[in-house]
Design a protein around this motif. Sequence first.
Motif, short mmCIF file in Angstrom:
data_model
loop_
_atom_site.label_atom_id
_atom_site.label_comp_id
_atom_site.label_asym_id
_atom_site.label_seq_id
_atom_site.Cartn_x
_atom_site.Cartn_y
_atom_site.Cartn_z
N UNK A 1 2.79 -8.00 -5.54
CA UNK A 1 3.36 -7.83 -4.36
C UNK A 1 2.18 -7.13 -3.34
N UNK A 2 2.50 -7.59 -2.12
CA UNK A 2 1.74 -7.26 -0.82
C UNK A 2 2.62 -6.77 0.23
N UNK A 3 2.54 -5.69 0.79
CA UNK A 3 3.43 -5.60 2.12
C UNK A 3 2.48 -4.76 3.04
N UNK A 4 2.45 -5.54 4.40
CA UNK A 4 1.82 -4.95 5.53
C UNK A 4 3.02 -4.39 6.57
N UNK A 5 2.60 -3.52 7.36
CA UNK A 5 3.38 -2.90 8.39
C UNK A 5 2.27 -3.13 9.67
N UNK A 6 2.28 -4.16 10.21
CA UNK A 6 1.34 -4.46 11.27
C UNK A 6 -0.14 -4.35 10.85
N UNK A 7 -1.09 -3.51 11.28
CA UNK A 7 -2.44 -3.60 10.43
C UNK A 7 -2.45 -2.70 9.28
N UNK A 8 -1.34 -1.92 8.99
CA UNK A 8 -1.25 -0.99 7.88
C UNK A 8 -1.05 -1.76 6.73
N UNK A 9 -2.03 -1.68 5.62
CA UNK A 9 -1.63 -2.22 4.35
C UNK A 9 -0.77 -1.22 3.37
N UNK B 1 11.40 0.99 -2.09
CA UNK B 1 12.31 -0.09 -1.24
C UNK B 1 12.36 -1.21 -1.55
N UNK B 2 11.25 -1.94 -1.90
CA UNK B 2 11.04 -3.19 -2.05
C UNK B 2 12.00 -3.63 -3.49
N UNK B 3 11.87 -2.88 -4.28
CA UNK B 3 12.72 -2.86 -5.54
C UNK B 3 14.21 -3.01 -5.29
N UNK B 4 14.48 -2.04 -4.16
CA UNK B 4 16.12 -1.85 -3.85
C UNK B 4 16.26 -3.55 -2.99
N UNK C 1 5.61 -9.23 1.42
CA UNK C 1 5.15 -10.23 2.10
C UNK C 1 4.83 -11.35 1.29
N UNK C 2 3.95 -11.02 0.16
CA UNK C 2 4.12 -12.11 -0.94
C UNK C 2 4.29 -11.27 -2.43
N UNK C 3 4.46 -12.21 -3.44
CA UNK C 3 4.78 -11.61 -4.97
C UNK C 3 6.31 -11.30 -4.96
N UNK C 4 6.43 -11.36 -6.23
CA UNK C 4 7.80 -11.27 -6.91
C UNK C 4 8.20 -10.10 -7.42
N UNK C 5 9.63 -9.96 -7.48
CA UNK C 5 10.15 -8.74 -8.10
C UNK C 5 11.44 -9.23 -9.07
N UNK C 6 11.59 -8.96 -10.20
CA UNK C 6 12.46 -9.41 -10.96
C UNK C 6 13.24 -8.11 -11.80
#
Lengths: 247, 340
Positions: B8-16, B46-49, B55-60
């Motif tokens: 899992x990857x997540x960015x908010x604008x420039x912030x990783x 929050x991604x789990x919920x 942005x990429x990656x999977x949650x199961x």
Amino acid sequence: MVWFSLLVLIPLAAIVATAGDGGWHGYVDTLTNSQSWAAIKLTVGQSLLVTGVNVVMGTMIAWVLVRDRFWGKRLLDLVIDIPFAMPTIVAGLVLLGLYGPDSPLGINVSNTRASVTLALAFVTLPFIVRTVQPVLTELEADVEEAAASLGAGRATILRRIVLPSIVPSIAAGAALSFARAISEYGSLVLLSGSLPFHTEAVSVRVLSFIEGGDRTSAAALATIMLGVALAVIVALDVLQRRVARRG
Amino acid sequence: MSIEIDGVNKRFGDFVALENVNVSLPTGQLTALLGPSGGGKSTLLRIIAGLERADTGTVSIEGVDATRMSPRKRNVGFVFQHYAVFKHMTVAKNVAFGLEIRTHGGLRPPWTSRRLRDRERMQARVDELLKLVHLSQFADRLPSQLSGGQRQRMALARALAVQPKVLLLDEPFGALDAKVRKELREWLRRLHDEVPVTTVFVTHDQEEAMEVADEIVVINEGRIEQVGTPDSLYDEPANEFVMGFLGEVTRLGELRLRPHDIEVGLGPDLAGSTPVDVLRVTRVGFEVRLVAGTEEGQEVSVVTTRAHARALDLEEGRRVWLTPSNGTATVPAMKSLRVG
């Protein structure tokens, strides 16, 4: 309390007392005078209609201003207040210029009932927008997220979470909007033409009573409108409490 | 494994916020996501919920791919730091909210017998939950009439009402004062033993994580630093950051270690002992904290007991010898420049 009495209570009492000069006859005569009755029906009916429209449109505009992002949002936010800030007779002039006999848009509503609706809608637009907007801004995002994670869809969240929170402010805005509408004079007098039995509003009728030297009838009519305003405001308050409690 | 997070990857604008996060959270356990503020742990929760999308990656969740599933379909309970109560509903109504939506969505007419039966069933479930969180006598109050701790217990009951597959708590005790926080975390631990639903909670308080969790995932700057039981993390930290975050650290020569893992002696009788001069002595309750200086001018913190300090007659200016205790968690100090 003294301030409030000087400003509000004493003048109100004076009106009721003046109206009382004619005894019950004063009221009965005013109400049975078909021209006055038509003016009351027109004013109250149009005010209710316009308030109803504002409840829907005002809430939607507030929602868009708070939740959506678009180009020109700041400008729209500023422009909303103009009908409210403008002297009403200027508003009347603007409307006459735009929707009068020489309309550049080719829409002429002068001397029709639609002109009354239009004028009232124009001047009362900001009330609900401005009462609902801050409440929507304050609404916490996590409350809606909590509802979503409990299985609520968008419609359910809107109906059961968002709406009960903003209903009090909608009701407050509606009360203001209605009160403004029944008392409106300046903006509609130019465009409506104030035709008796057709487009004559109560405020115009009261003025013509006074001009005719009939103060008792003017006060009686004013007292009746006072009663109507009070009834509507109380009704809105009751409605608001019921909706807010239901959840 | 109950929750599988893969790449899992997540960015908010420039912030990783999260960078290539892979982790499996075990079923039926209480897991803490621990790390400093802004490290990405809340984002992961929050991604789990489903409140945030990776942005990429999977949650199961429980073997079902939930990556693109909306929060309402995931069947997770979520508890927010600031309670997120439904202000206009009573406590009982708040708890019943999820149940009502699931049973009929409020759309079946109220006079049908089916709906009456639903109502009875919901009422029983709400009563049971309120009893579980000790709020039975507050059922008809509004949330504004409750204290912070009570509101959070109500929020927990509301989340548990729909029997979620996983329960997610985002800094659940963060807005409460220290005493209530301590009570509530003990209570959460007992609750979890009673109702063993897979639970993940976010915290930046290492004491809270160590006390409550079965397993801790340490997250810093969007990356997972280490996963393990509280004991294994404390005793065998993978790096300086984990060591520093889970407890106090001091330096003795080339080693980083915990101040209470240093033995104080009056002579150089232990192999590898370092001579130091005591610079300051501070008593904090039952423990005594020393700051001592080595001959090279390094300052070392040491924590010892009051009895021991009295026996050695420790005072400022005294020369003592320091030795790391046996089996101590240490990390060589020169390996990394990152400060914990």
